[in-house]
Design an enzyme around this catalytic site. Structure first.
Site, PDB file in Angstrom:
ATOM      1  N   LYS A 174      -4.156   3.089   6.870  1.00 23.33           N
ATOM      2  CA  LYS A 174      -4.705   1.881   7.057  1.00 23.33           C
ATOM      3  C   LYS A 174      -5.987   1.894   8.000  1.00 23.33           C
ATOM      4  CE  LYS A 174      -3.576  -0.562  10.881  1.00 23.33           C
ATOM      5  NZ  LYS A 174      -3.026  -1.041  12.012  1.00 23.33           N
ATOM      6  N   ASP A 215      -2.108  -4.394   6.847  1.00 25.31           N
ATOM      7  CA  ASP A 215      -1.525  -4.259   8.295  1.00 25.31           C
ATOM      8  C   ASP A 215      -0.558  -5.374   8.113  1.00 25.31           C
ATOM      9  OD1 ASP A 215      -2.898  -6.645   7.920  1.00 25.31           O
ATOM     10  OD2 ASP A 215      -4.327  -6.552   9.615  1.00 25.31           O
TER      11      ASP A 215
END
Length: 224
Positions: free
Chosen positions: A125, A144
């Protein structure tokens, strides 16, 4: 509730709606370069971007480069980043990141996920956020909590873990849109599709959204 439509058709509708609502998407984190964005993204774990933005000015004033931060004491760094929470592990990761960036990458943030994920504190991420935010590179799609929740609610994925969710979304959205899809979903998740009280009546996607409720994580087993 609307009739079921394919994930491909949903993704097309979602992209159009998000582009109309957020024509100029951007990150919430304040950063002037790739290193600052990496640091801010690491600090943003389990913390609001707004709070991170109150901490990073002092951090970058005291240690403006990876080489400078690599020489900091962990106690001094913890004192600065304490408001972001989990400051012990974050300080350890940031010092490790500063040293690796300085020693291995010559002070420059690399431009590939494979290299970025060798840096302490950087998983996929964060790597995706840095690549797109600093370099405009769409090598993946950052997943996320907002992206995870919205993708499931809209029926874009049946997965609940970030890596398989990312794979599903990468198939559904054009590559040139991956970074902006993340930014737009984050804004949308904060302003409309809240985790507890989504504003469905004010949502332009209500006509095709199945409103699926993301499964709750299993409760930890009780100790005997």
């Amino acid at each position: 509730m609307s009739a079921k439509i394919s994930p491909e058709a949903t993704a097309k509708n979602v992209l159009a709606a998000l582009q109309q609502r957020y024509p100029h998407p951007r990150t919430h984190l304040d950063a002037q370069n790739a290193w600052e964005l990496l640091v801010a993204t690491v600090l943003a774990a389990q913390c609001t971007d707004a709070r991170v933005n109150t901490v990073t000015p002092e951090l970058f004033r005291r240690w403006p480069t990876p080489a400078a931060l690599a020489e900091a004491s962990i106690e001094d760094l913890e004192g600065v980043i304490r408001p972001t929470g989990f400051f012990h592990s974050k300080a350890k990761n940031l010092l490790g990141a500063a040293r690796r960036v300085s020693d291995i990458f010559g002070g420059q943030i690399p431009k590939s996920i494979d290299e970025l994920t060798t840096i302490p504190g950087v998983a996929r991420k964060t790597a995706n956020v840095v690549l797109f935010g600093a370099y405009g590179i769409n090598e993946g799609l950052a997943v996320d909590t907002h992206v995870k929740r919205i993708a499931y609610r809209l029926g874009l994925t049946d997965e609940t873990d970030p890596v398989p969710i990312e794979r599903d979304l990468m198939k559904l959205f054009p590559r040139e849109e991956w970074g902006d899809v993340n930014h737009r979903m984050v804004w949308f998740g904060r302003e409309v599709c809240d985790a507890r009280k989504p504003l469905c009546d004010a949502c332009e996607m209500s006509g095709f959204c199945p409103r699926r409720q993301p499964p709750k994580p299993p409760k930890a087993s009780r100790r005997k």
